[in-house]
Design a protein around this motif. Structure first.
Motif, short mmCIF file in Angstrom:
data_model
loop_
_atom_site.label_atom_id
_atom_site.label_comp_id
_atom_site.label_asym_id
_atom_site.label_seq_id
_atom_site.Cartn_x
_atom_site.Cartn_y
_atom_site.Cartn_z
N MET A 23 0.83 -1.20 0.00
CA MET A 23 0.00 0.00 0.00
C MET A 23 0.88 1.26 0.00
O MET A 23 0.66 2.20 0.74
CB MET A 23 -0.91 -0.02 1.23
N THR A 24 1.92 1.23 -0.82
CA THR A 24 2.80 2.40 -0.83
C THR A 24 2.21 3.50 -1.70
O THR A 24 1.91 3.28 -2.86
CB THR A 24 4.20 2.03 -1.36
N ARG A 25 2.00 4.65 -1.11
CA ARG A 25 1.51 5.79 -1.87
C ARG A 25 2.58 6.85 -1.87
O ARG A 25 3.36 6.95 -0.92
CB ARG A 25 0.23 6.33 -1.21
N ILE A 26 2.62 7.66 -2.93
CA ILE A 26 3.65 8.68 -3.00
C ILE A 26 3.24 9.87 -2.13
O ILE A 26 2.24 10.54 -2.40
CB ILE A 26 3.89 9.13 -4.46
N VAL A 30 -1.44 22.30 -5.30
CA VAL A 30 -2.11 21.00 -5.39
C VAL A 30 -2.08 20.49 -6.84
O VAL A 30 -1.80 19.31 -7.09
CB VAL A 30 -3.56 21.08 -4.86
N ALA A 31 -2.31 21.39 -7.79
CA ALA A 31 -2.28 20.99 -9.20
C ALA A 31 -0.90 20.47 -9.58
O ALA A 31 -0.76 19.44 -10.26
CB ALA A 31 -2.67 22.17 -10.09
N ARG A 32 0.12 21.17 -9.12
CA ARG A 32 1.49 20.74 -9.44
C ARG A 32 1.80 19.39 -8.78
O ARG A 32 2.40 18.51 -9.40
CB ARG A 32 2.50 21.79 -8.99
N ALA A 33 1.37 19.24 -7.54
CA ALA A 33 1.59 17.97 -6.83
C ALA A 33 0.93 16.83 -7.60
O ALA A 33 1.52 15.76 -7.78
CB ALA A 33 1.05 18.06 -5.41
N ALA A 34 -0.30 17.07 -8.08
CA ALA A 34 -1.00 16.03 -8.83
C ALA A 34 -0.21 15.67 -10.10
O ALA A 34 -0.03 14.50 -10.41
CB ALA A 34 -2.41 16.50 -9.19
N ARG A 35 0.29 16.69 -10.79
CA ARG A 35 1.09 16.44 -12.01
C ARG A 35 2.35 15.66 -11.70
O ARG A 35 2.83 14.87 -12.51
CB ARG A 35 1.51 17.77 -12.66
N GLN A 36 2.92 15.89 -10.52
CA GLN A 36 4.15 15.20 -10.14
C GLN A 36 3.87 13.79 -9.60
O GLN A 36 4.78 13.10 -9.16
CB GLN A 36 4.91 16.00 -9.07
N ARG A 39 -9.81 17.67 -4.14
CA ARG A 39 -10.97 16.89 -4.58
C ARG A 39 -11.04 16.90 -6.11
O ARG A 39 -11.28 15.87 -6.74
CB ARG A 39 -12.27 17.47 -3.98
N PHE A 40 -10.76 18.05 -6.69
CA PHE A 40 -10.80 18.17 -8.15
C PHE A 40 -9.75 17.27 -8.81
O PHE A 40 -10.02 16.58 -9.78
CB PHE A 40 -10.58 19.63 -8.55
N HIS A 41 -8.54 17.26 -8.25
CA HIS A 41 -7.44 16.51 -8.87
C HIS A 41 -7.38 15.06 -8.39
O HIS A 41 -6.52 14.30 -8.86
CB HIS A 41 -6.10 17.20 -8.60
N GLY A 42 -8.20 14.72 -7.42
CA GLY A 42 -8.23 13.34 -6.96
C GLY A 42 -7.02 12.92 -6.16
O GLY A 42 -6.57 11.78 -6.23
N LEU A 43 -6.44 13.85 -5.41
CA LEU A 43 -5.39 13.41 -4.48
C LEU A 43 -5.84 13.66 -3.05
O LEU A 43 -6.77 14.43 -2.80
CB LEU A 43 -4.03 14.03 -4.81
N THR A 44 -5.16 13.00 -2.12
CA THR A 44 -5.53 13.13 -0.72
C THR A 44 -4.80 14.29 -0.10
O THR A 44 -3.57 14.35 -0.15
CB THR A 44 -5.18 11.82 0.02
N LEU A 45 -5.55 15.23 0.46
CA LEU A 45 -4.92 16.35 1.15
C LEU A 45 -4.95 16.13 2.65
O LEU A 45 -5.99 15.80 3.22
CB LEU A 45 -5.63 17.67 0.84
N VAL A 46 -3.79 16.29 3.27
CA VAL A 46 -3.69 16.24 4.73
C VAL A 46 -3.60 17.68 5.22
O VAL A 46 -2.74 18.44 4.77
CB VAL A 46 -2.43 15.45 5.14
N SER A 47 -4.51 18.06 6.11
CA SER A 47 -4.49 19.43 6.64
C SER A 47 -3.36 19.58 7.64
O SER A 47 -3.29 18.81 8.61
CB SER A 47 -5.81 19.73 7.35
N GLU A 90 11.63 19.46 -5.60
CA GLU A 90 10.39 19.24 -6.34
C GLU A 90 9.41 18.48 -5.45
O GLU A 90 9.81 17.75 -4.54
CB GLU A 90 10.67 18.48 -7.64
N LEU A 91 8.13 18.65 -5.72
CA LEU A 91 7.10 17.96 -4.95
C LEU A 91 7.16 16.45 -5.18
O LEU A 91 7.24 16.00 -6.33
CB LEU A 91 5.72 18.48 -5.35
#
Ligand code: AMP
Ligand code: MN
Ligand code: MN
Ligand code: MN
Length: 299
Positions: A1-4, A24-30, A54-62, A258-259
């Motif tokens: 279950m390794t996630r980047i 967030v957009a850049r992180a999603a691209r990376q 939510r738009f880019h489909g990645l998990t955000l940690v506050s 880089e992210l």
């Protein structure tokens, strides 16, 4: 279950140069799958970042990176998976913002005396909000030709012994860790190798942090060397701390960071992002701190 992962980043809400949405957009691209926004002493970017995530489909940690004075010097404690509406944390960070404003005025006066009039106004022009940090002063001074880049402004103007230096008077380790925990989050020691502590002082620092309820330490950081990864993996193991990994990204002006381009944690580390419930993305769970720790205790 390794996630980047990338669990330490900045936006224009503090001293980064990308807006939360751009970040967030850049992180999603990376290819980042789990991103923490951890601006200095503020939660202001989290709402926009969460929407973009939510738009880019990645998990955000506050998150937030809290400025602390410990042992006579400044250290940073990252709070991860905090509830951004938690009152104690919000009130605490408001106090830090207030202190930052006083400090900025003092840095401005000192730079003025050193021959750089208008430094406070100049720094403010480089900040997207009322939060003014040393990086904003540095960008202003670079724009005036005082030094070739932000790094050399720090070296010649903003660090101890230099004309624009002001000794930080931040909050205590107990306060920072306490607010983060009260907000249901996990406290993590940011970039420990940066502090230049001796082994003895590092031991005292980690012990004080654990005594306050701190749970994690950045083993992999954008400001760590390969040797540092192994050194702090050992410290983590010795004190049962969870390992975190974050670039400390501030924007594309620093192309050497880089992210999400982080090496894997050394063998034997327990990744903090694998904690049950860590990325549930639901900040309404008021009973989370207890249940989270119970689940872990049973594991
Ligand atoms: P502040 O919290 O306002 O005192 O600013 C701390 C921030 O300044 C750090 O998070 C970095 O972004 C930046 N910083 C600190 N030291 C340096 C340095 N030597 N060169 C470049 N940036 C630095
Ligand atoms: Mn910074
Ligand atoms: Mn930091
Ligand atoms: Mn940082």
């Amino acid at each position: 279950m390794t996630r980047i992962p990338d669990l330490h980043t900045h936006s224009t809400a503090s001293d980064g140069t990308l807006t939360p949405r751009e970040l967030v957009a850049r992180a999603a691209r990376q290819g980042v799958e789990i991103l923490a926004l951890t601006d200095h002493d503020t939660l202001a970017g989290l709402e926009d970042a969460a929407e973009a995530a939510r738009f880019h489909g990645l998990t955000l940690v506050s998150g937030a990176e809290v400025s602390v004075t410990w042992g006579g010097r400044t250290v940073h404690i990252v709070g991860l998976n905090v509830d951004p509406s938690a009152v104690e944390l919000r009130t605490g960070l408001d106090g830090l913002l207030n202190y930052r404003q006083q400090r900025a005025a003092e840095i401005g006066r000192r730079l003025e005396r050193a021959g750089w009039p208008g430094a406070l106004e100049g720094a403010k022009a480089f900040a997207a909000s009322e939060l003014v940090g040393r990086t904003h002063f540095a960008r202003f001074l670079v724009s005036r030709g005082a030094a070739k880049d932000v790094r050399s402004v720090f070296k010649h103007f903003l660090v101890k012994g230099k004309p624009g230096h002001v000794t930080g008077e931040w909050v205590t380790l107990e306060q920072a860790v306490g607010w983060i925990r009260a907000a249901g989050g996990e406290a993590v020691i940011a970039h420990p190798a940066r502090y230049g502590f001796t082994r003895t002082k590092m031991k005292r620092f980690i012990e004080a942090f654990v005594a306050c309820g701190g749970r994690g330490i950045e083993v992999v950081s954008g400001s760590h060397s390969r040797d540092d990864y192994f050194t702090f993996a050992r410290w983590a193991r010795e004190y049962g701390l969870l390992a975190s990994a974050g670039s400390d990204y501030h924007g594309p002006e620093s192309p050497w960071v880089e992210l999400g381009r982080l090496p894997e944690l050394p063998e034997g580390c327990r990744p903090i992002w694998d904690l049950p419930g860590f990325t549930a993305n639901d900040h309404q769970r008021l009973s989370k701190p207890e249940s989270l720790h119970q689940v872990e205790a049973q594991a």
